[in-house]
Design a protein around this motif. Structure first.
Motif, mmCIF file in Angstrom:
data_model
loop_
_atom_site.group_PDB
_atom_site.id
_atom_site.type_symbol
_atom_site.label_atom_id
_atom_site.label_comp_id
_atom_site.label_asym_id
_atom_site.label_seq_id
_atom_site.Cartn_x
_atom_site.Cartn_y
_atom_site.Cartn_z
ATOM 1 N N VAL B 9 0.835 -1.209 0.000
ATOM 2 C CA VAL B 9 0.000 0.000 0.000
ATOM 3 C C VAL B 9 0.864 1.251 0.000
ATOM 4 C CG1 VAL B 9 -1.673 1.287 1.360
ATOM 5 C CG2 VAL B 9 -1.978 -1.124 1.045
ATOM 6 N N SER B 10 1.965 1.229 0.789
ATOM 7 C CA SER B 10 2.814 2.419 0.847
ATOM 8 C C SER B 10 3.486 2.687 -0.483
ATOM 9 C CB SER B 10 3.856 2.257 1.945
ATOM 10 O OG SER B 10 3.226 1.972 3.160
ATOM 11 N N VAL B 11 3.971 1.602 -1.136
ATOM 12 C CA VAL B 11 4.632 1.803 -2.428
ATOM 13 C C VAL B 11 3.645 2.338 -3.457
ATOM 14 C CG1 VAL B 11 5.667 0.558 -4.352
ATOM 15 C CG2 VAL B 11 6.487 0.165 -2.068
ATOM 16 N N PHE B 12 2.446 1.773 -3.488
ATOM 17 C CA PHE B 12 1.451 2.269 -4.432
ATOM 18 C C PHE B 12 1.089 3.727 -4.152
ATOM 19 C CE2 PHE B 12 -0.178 -2.130 -5.613
ATOM 20 C CZ PHE B 12 0.348 -2.037 -6.876
ATOM 21 N N LEU B 13 0.970 4.076 -2.868
ATOM 22 C CA LEU B 13 0.595 5.453 -2.534
ATOM 23 C C LEU B 13 1.678 6.438 -2.937
ATOM 24 C CD1 LEU B 13 -1.133 5.183 0.927
ATOM 25 C CD2 LEU B 13 -2.133 5.809 -1.224
ATOM 26 N N ILE B 14 2.950 6.061 -2.714
ATOM 27 C CA ILE B 14 4.024 7.005 -3.043
ATOM 28 C C ILE B 14 4.157 7.161 -4.545
ATOM 29 C CG2 ILE B 14 6.527 7.262 -2.965
ATOM 30 C CD1 ILE B 14 6.430 6.422 -0.112
ATOM 31 N N ILE B 15 4.032 6.020 -5.292
ATOM 32 C CA ILE B 15 4.092 6.123 -6.754
ATOM 33 C C ILE B 15 2.933 6.980 -7.273
ATOM 34 C CG2 ILE B 15 3.833 4.777 -8.852
ATOM 35 C CD1 ILE B 15 5.416 2.585 -7.542
ATOM 36 N N ALA B 16 1.743 6.774 -6.696
ATOM 37 C CA ALA B 16 0.579 7.537 -7.142
ATOM 38 C C ALA B 16 0.742 9.019 -6.857
ATOM 39 C CB ALA B 16 -0.669 7.008 -6.454
ATOM 40 N N GLY B 17 1.260 9.351 -5.667
ATOM 41 C CA GLY B 17 1.466 10.755 -5.349
ATOM 42 C C GLY B 17 2.471 11.405 -6.281
ATOM 43 N N LEU B 18 3.554 10.682 -6.609
ATOM 44 C CA LEU B 18 4.547 11.245 -7.519
ATOM 45 C C LEU B 18 3.951 11.464 -8.899
ATOM 46 C CD1 LEU B 18 7.826 9.411 -6.539
ATOM 47 C CD2 LEU B 18 7.225 11.779 -6.207
#
Lengths: 89, 143
Positions: B9-18
């Motif tokens: 979830v954290s990796v997906f959230l950070i990629i999405a935010g970028l």
């Protein structure tokens, strides 16, 4: 760890919303303003989904679905009004 | 929540935010309208897709059920984003460009947006475009 990632993502999308607002206000053409408004709707959908993760509820999915529908219809109708001078011919 | 779910979830959230930040930054950074069309319609859509994937993994890990709302939203966004991009590009073409300023298409038939039913009604009046379609010969097609 999820809290940090969630805060980062919310900050990114909120900053993006501010950038879109800048383009809506300063945009030189009408097409730029329409594009910025469409992007604002998409960023608002992302913020709603992130708020749903933050609170752990699933009630925001209907809201984001409605946002997606209304955003698309408003973009297309505005473009169609500019293109044809009428929305439903 | 298990550890693999937190990582995912954290990796997906950070990629999405970028991706969302890159899309919105491109909207104010790129120089003219047709290049500005690229950033939000591609990068921001991908950013929303990342948040929806993170939401799917999160609700599967916390509540143990696979929710399909996200798939519906992602499908709708991925279907409608090119359509709105096409409409915005047509608005730009009809309001800011003339048919003479555009590059000639390969077949020499002119731009379909200008020659199909004439220019946009009530916006600007362009002179009618002559039909420059070359007569098709039967020899060009192999038998």
């Amino acid at each position: 760890m999820i809290t940090f990632a969630l805060t980062f993502a919310i900050a990114c999308f909120s900053l993006g919303l501010l950038m879109n607002l800048w383009r809506v206000v300063m945009g030189p053409n009408k097409s730029d303003r329409i594009l910025a408004l469409d992007t604002m709707a998409i960023n608002a959908i992302a913020l709603l989904v992130l708020l749903g993760i933050w609170q752990g509820t699933a009630i925001y999915f209907e809201v984001s679905m409605l946002f997606a529908l209304v955003g698309f219809v408003s973009t297309v109708s505005y473009c169609r009004f500019l293109l044809r001078g009428d929305i439903i011919e | 929540m298990p550890f693999w779910a937190e990582i995912t979830v954290s990796v997906f959230l950070i990629i999405a935010g970028l991706f969302g930040l890159v899309g919105s930054f491109g909207l104010i950074k790129l120089p003219d309208a047709m290049t500005r069309l690229h950033a939000p319609t591609k990068a921001t859509t991908l950013g929303v897709g990342g948040t929806l994937l993170a939401s799917m993994v999160f609700f599967y890990a916390t509540q143990g059920r696979i929710s399909t709302h996200e798939l519906l939203i992602a499908l709708f966004l991925f279907l409608t984003s090119p359509i709105s991009a096409l409409f915005i590009a047509k608005v730009h073409l009809h309001q800011r460009e003339t048919p003479d300023a555009l590059p000639t298409p390969h077949e020499g038939t002119g731009w379909a947006s200008f020659t199909a039913e004439g220019p946009a009604r009530g916006v600007r009046d362009f002179p009618p475009v002559e039909d420059e379609t070359p007569a098709k010969t039967e020899t060009s097609r192999p038998a």
